[in-house]
Design a protein around this motif. Structure first.
Motif, PDB file in Angstrom:
ATOM      1  N   THR A 131       7.019   8.156  -4.308  1.00  0.00           N
ATOM      2  CA  THR A 131       6.088   7.365  -3.498  1.00  0.00           C
ATOM      3  C   THR A 131       6.840   6.755  -2.317  1.00  0.00           C
ATOM      4  O   THR A 131       8.071   6.685  -2.300  1.00  0.00           O
ATOM      5  N   VAL A 132       6.061   6.296  -1.358  1.00  0.00           N
ATOM      6  CA  VAL A 132       6.625   5.669  -0.179  1.00  0.00           C
ATOM      7  C   VAL A 132       5.675   4.582   0.294  1.00  0.00           C
ATOM      8  O   VAL A 132       4.460   4.667   0.075  1.00  0.00           O
ATOM      9  N   HIS A 133       6.208   3.521   0.893  1.00  0.00           N
ATOM     10  CA  HIS A 133       5.358   2.592   1.633  1.00  0.00           C
ATOM     11  C   HIS A 133       6.012   2.305   2.976  1.00  0.00           C
ATOM     12  O   HIS A 133       7.169   2.680   3.204  1.00  0.00           O
ATOM     13  N   VAL A 172       0.857  -1.183   0.000  1.00  0.00           N
ATOM     14  CA  VAL A 172       0.000   0.000   0.000  1.00  0.00           C
ATOM     15  C   VAL A 172       0.889   1.227   0.000  1.00  0.00           C
ATOM     16  O   VAL A 172       1.767   1.369   0.857  1.00  0.00           O
ATOM     17  N   GLY A 173       0.656   2.112  -0.983  1.00  0.00           N
ATOM     18  CA  GLY A 173       1.578   3.214  -1.182  1.00  0.00           C
ATOM     19  C   GLY A 173       0.968   4.581  -0.917  1.00  0.00           C
ATOM     20  O   GLY A 173      -0.254   4.756  -0.880  1.00  0.00           O
ATOM     21  N   PHE A 174       1.855   5.544  -0.747  1.00  0.00           N
ATOM     22  CA  PHE A 174       1.487   6.945  -0.558  1.00  0.00           C
ATOM     23  C   PHE A 174       2.333   7.776  -1.512  1.00  0.00           C
ATOM     24  O   PHE A 174       3.529   7.504  -1.692  1.00  0.00           O
ATOM     25  N   ARG A 175       1.727   8.784  -2.116  1.00  0.00           N
ATOM     26  CA  ARG A 175       2.495   9.670  -2.994  1.00  0.00           C
ATOM     27  C   ARG A 175       2.714  11.005  -2.297  1.00  0.00           C
ATOM     28  O   ARG A 175       1.913  11.430  -1.453  1.00  0.00           O
ATOM     29  N   ASP A 176       3.798  11.627  -2.664  1.00  0.00           N
ATOM     30  CA  ASP A 176       4.122  12.929  -2.097  1.00  0.00           C
ATOM     31  C   ASP A 176       3.338  14.017  -2.823  1.00  0.00           C
ATOM     32  O   ASP A 176       3.351  14.085  -4.051  1.00  0.00           O
ATOM     33  N   ASP A 177       2.639  14.851  -2.071  1.00  0.00           N
ATOM     34  CA  ASP A 177       1.865  15.952  -2.643  1.00  0.00           C
ATOM     35  C   ASP A 177       2.190  17.198  -1.828  1.00  0.00           C
ATOM     36  O   ASP A 177       1.556  17.461  -0.801  1.00  0.00           O
ATOM     37  N   ASP A 178       3.198  17.922  -2.273  1.00  0.00           N
ATOM     38  CA  ASP A 178       3.634  19.131  -1.558  1.00  0.00           C
ATOM     39  C   ASP A 178       3.914  18.852  -0.090  1.00  0.00           C
ATOM     40  O   ASP A 178       3.479  19.590   0.808  1.00  0.00           O
ATOM     41  N   GLY A 179       4.633  17.756   0.167  1.00  0.00           N
ATOM     42  CA  GLY A 179       5.017  17.417   1.528  1.00  0.00           C
ATOM     43  C   GLY A 179       3.999  16.604   2.291  1.00  0.00           C
ATOM     44  O   GLY A 179       4.256  16.217   3.433  1.00  0.00           O
ATOM     45  N   ARG A 180       2.856  16.328   1.676  1.00  0.00           N
ATOM     46  CA  ARG A 180       1.843  15.501   2.325  1.00  0.00           C
ATOM     47  C   ARG A 180       1.940  14.068   1.807  1.00  0.00           C
ATOM     48  O   ARG A 180       2.251  13.837   0.639  1.00  0.00           O
ATOM     49  N   ASP A 181       1.649  13.105   2.683  1.00  0.00           N
ATOM     50  CA  ASP A 181       1.493  11.711   2.266  1.00  0.00           C
ATOM     51  C   ASP A 181       0.041  11.501   1.868  1.00  0.00           C
ATOM     52  O   ASP A 181      -0.864  11.609   2.710  1.00  0.00           O
ATOM     53  N   VAL A 182      -0.200  11.213   0.591  1.00  0.00           N
ATOM     54  CA  VAL A 182      -1.556  11.027   0.082  1.00  0.00           C
ATOM     55  C   VAL A 182      -1.744   9.556  -0.264  1.00  0.00           C
ATOM     56  O   VAL A 182      -0.957   8.980  -1.037  1.00  0.00           O
ATOM     57  N   LEU A 183      -2.758   8.939   0.330  1.00  0.00           N
ATOM     58  CA  LEU A 183      -3.034   7.523   0.078  1.00  0.00           C
ATOM     59  C   LEU A 183      -3.333   7.295  -1.398  1.00  0.00           C
ATOM     60  O   LEU A 183      -4.154   7.999  -1.995  1.00  0.00           O
ATOM     61  N   MET A 184      -2.678   6.318  -1.986  1.00  0.00           N
ATOM     62  CA  MET A 184      -2.865   6.011  -3.411  1.00  0.00           C
ATOM     63  C   MET A 184      -3.989   5.005  -3.570  1.00  0.00           C
ATOM     64  O   MET A 184      -3.905   3.876  -3.071  1.00  0.00           O
ATOM     65  N   LEU A 185      -5.069   5.422  -4.241  1.00  0.00           N
ATOM     66  CA  LEU A 185      -6.215   4.565  -4.522  1.00  0.00           C
ATOM     67  C   LEU A 185      -6.365   4.401  -6.030  1.00  0.00           C
ATOM     68  O   LEU A 185      -5.843   5.210  -6.802  1.00  0.00           O
ATOM     69  N   PRO A 186      -7.092   3.376  -6.462  1.00  0.00           N
ATOM     70  CA  PRO A 186      -7.206   3.106  -7.906  1.00  0.00           C
ATOM     71  C   PRO A 186      -8.218   4.010  -8.604  1.00  0.00           C
ATOM     72  O   PRO A 186      -9.007   3.550  -9.428  1.00  0.00           O
ATOM     73  N   THR A 207       8.499   2.391  12.598  1.00  0.00           N
ATOM     74  CA  THR A 207       7.990   2.345  11.236  1.00  0.00           C
ATOM     75  C   THR A 207       9.047   2.898  10.292  1.00  0.00           C
ATOM     76  O   THR A 207       9.555   4.006  10.496  1.00  0.00           O
ATOM     77  N   GLU A 208       9.375   2.117   9.284  1.00  0.00           N
ATOM     78  CA  GLU A 208      10.389   2.508   8.304  1.00  0.00           C
ATOM     79  C   GLU A 208       9.707   2.929   7.002  1.00  0.00           C
ATOM     80  O   GLU A 208       8.824   2.224   6.501  1.00  0.00           O
ATOM     81  N   ARG A 209      10.103   4.074   6.488  1.00  0.00           N
ATOM     82  CA  ARG A 209       9.578   4.565   5.217  1.00  0.00           C
ATOM     83  C   ARG A 209      10.488   4.071   4.087  1.00  0.00           C
ATOM     84  O   ARG A 209      11.684   4.371   4.075  1.00  0.00           O
ATOM     85  N   ILE A 210       9.906   3.324   3.161  1.00  0.00           N
ATOM     86  CA  ILE A 210      10.649   2.804   2.016  1.00  0.00           C
ATOM     87  C   ILE A 210      10.222   3.619   0.795  1.00  0.00           C
ATOM     88  O   ILE A 210       9.034   3.634   0.437  1.00  0.00           O
ATOM     89  N   THR A 211      11.165   4.277   0.145  1.00  0.00           N
ATOM     90  CA  THR A 211      10.809   5.198  -0.933  1.00  0.00           C
ATOM     91  C   THR A 211      11.011   4.567  -2.299  1.00  0.00           C
ATOM     92  O   THR A 211      11.875   3.712  -2.506  1.00  0.00           O
TER      93      THR A 211
END
Length: 501
Positions: free
Chosen positions: A424-426, A358-372, A413-417
């Motif tokens: 993106t990060v998970h 489950v991934g998150f994308r960077d949006d101006d410094g915010r973590d935004v949940l990636m949905l389909p 919790t480790e952030r993997i980029t």
């Protein structure tokens, strides 16, 4: 017998042999038989339930049976049980659940020690959810404001009988009434002078029968179901002012009774016409009853479901459910060390959809949940705060009884980029816990224990079964460890050899 300490009220309908586990648990209670009573209310059973109960009452003076014409729902039997009860406290049980041996004794002792109007004992669930966070610790003066009391709205609790009578607390009658517990229990929470939560002993075992005969197991009627939701919301509104507390309490019904119907496998398995009706009811309640802060306080996944539901986007709810149905927690054991009576385990766990994290994308410094889907506003999917609060728990579950115990641990919790695309990060959660089998579950460790890694983040709480089973003697010393990966590898190897021959 003088005034009993506890009256256990049990509605019974066509339960047949399923009632035997409850009966056996009541007969082996550590509270002496002359200090409690059991009132079975036979709701017009058409099988041999009435005869079973009459034989039981004939054999045990502290058990009595009322026979009534079928009312079709547990409310009237429970109300009649209150009227018949003589105990200082009343506990409402279902006919297919059962009690731990010391349950009544411990619940009553907790009530007396804290002068409580309500005591909630820790529950174990079998095929049905039970509160988790509420039972993380004992709470001897719990309120709706200082604890997650709102997570527990079933009636399977200990109530002071005079408290029920003083406030006229009774279950709504008149045919089948889904969520009939909710209005009574919420009113009781607001009225209670003290409510205590007993979490260091699993008192009550709550079961979903495999034959589907629980009265609440059938598919709900949307109109009457959401009418009951509105009644419970009315109780909250009558006892709170607009603001954070009301929003938090409303959020419980939005999350559990509304959005839960519109996500994942439950939505995918629903008939189309039924789903359309549920979606319409949910949309109306969101628009008519909830302030913006209700959905605003949800994690981003549930905010997305609420966003789509409020706009009537049923097709997009189905798309989201198809994706969410593949979400699961995955866990590995990285290290295992053992001592005389303790084991130290290091684990790693993450959430995945199919084979992708489950991934998150960077949006101006915010973590935004990636949905389909792209048609949801980024602020709805802002997961920055939730990512910071992501939690990993290690839970020991006793195989024979279903008892669950949170284990003390250290986790990070480790952030993997970059693994799910650029920018993106998970998240990978890592934890180390030492399990002292002389102290686990208050020293009651005999039997086999399995481990689960439980991830809570952005709207999911998912368990990853770890391949370790601990086989314990009564004193908890030198537990044997079975690595189920090796068991399955041996089985696969044996099957392969047989096939080759």
């Amino acid at each position: 017998m003088g005034v009993p300490k506890v009256s256990v009220v049990v509605p019974a309908y066509n339960c047949g042999p399923h009632i035997e586990k409850l009966v056996a648990s009541l007969l082996r209670q550590s509270l002496p038989a002359d200090e409690f009573e059991v009132i079975f209310v036979d709701d017009g059973s058409t099988d041999d339930t009435a005869e079973r109960l009459d034989r039981l009452a004939d054999a045990h003076p502290h058990i009595k049976v009322l026979h009534i014409e079928n009312s079709g729902w547990p409310s009237r039997p429970r109300n009649l049980g209150i009227e018949e009860a003589r105990g200082e406290y009343v506990f409402f049980s279902d006919d297919d659940d059962w009690f731990a041996t010391e349950a009544l004794e411990r619940l009553y002792a907790c009530a007396k020690a804290n002068d409580a109007d309500i005591v909630i004992g820790k529950m174990a669930g079998y095929g049905r959810p039970v509160p988790r966070e509420l039972f993380r610790k004992n709470r001897f003066d719990a309120t709706l404001a200082n604890s997650p009391l709102i997570d527990s709205l079933t009636c399977h609790k200990l109530f002071r009988r005079s408290f029920l009578n003083e406030h006229g607390l009774r279950f709504p009658e008149g045919g089948k009434r889904r969520l009939e517990d909710h209005s009574l229990v919420v009113r009781a929470y607001f009225l209670s002078r003290r409510t205590s939560v007993l979490s260091d002993y699993t008192c009550y075992h709550h079961i979903q029968r495999r034959d589907g005969r629980n009265v609440t197991a059938a598919q709900l009627d949307p109109s009457s179901y959401f009418a009951s939701v509105r009644e419970a919301l009315d109780v909250v509104d009558a006892n709170t002012e607009p603001g954070p507390l009301r929003d938090r309490l409303h959020r419980r019904w939005m999350r559990n009774e509304m959005l839960s119907q519109l996500r994942g496998k439950r939505l995918l398995n629903a008939p189309e016409a039924w789903l359309e009706q549920v979606a319409l009811e949910v949309q109306k309640i969101i628009q008519e009853r909830f302030a913006p802060g209700v959905a605003g306080g949800l994690p981003p996944l549930l905010r997305a479901v609420a966003y789509l539901a409020e706009r009537g986007r049923v097709a997009d709810l189905r798309r989201l459910a198809l994706w969410e149905a593949g979400i699961a927690a995955h866990g590995t054991v990285d290290e295992l060390r053992r001592a005389e009576h303790a084991v130290t385990v290091t684990i790693a766990a993450e959430l995945r959809s199919a084979n992708e994290p489950v991934g998150f994308r960077d949006d101006d410094g915010r973590d935004v949940l990636m949905l389909p889907m792209e048609e949801i506003a980024p602020e709805v999917l802002d997961a920055t705060a939730q990512v910071r609060k992501a939690r990993l728990d290690l839970v020991a579950r006793h195989r024979e009884t279903g008892i669950e115990v949170f284990l003390p641990l250290n986790f990070q919790t480790e952030r993997i980029t970059g693994t799910t695309g650029p920018d993106t990060v998970h998240l990978v959660h890592r934890a180390t816990a030492t399990i002292d089998f002389t102290a686990l579950n208050g020293g009651r460790t005999r039997g086999s224990w399995m481990l689960k890694a439980r991830i809570t983040n952005v709207g999911w709480t998912e368990d990853a079964r770890l391949p370790l089973v601990f086989l314990c003697r009564a004193d908890g010393s030198r537990p044997r460890i079975r690595d189920e990966r090796k068991v399955w590898n041996r089985l696969r190897s044996a099957v392969g050899r047989r096939v080759k021959r």
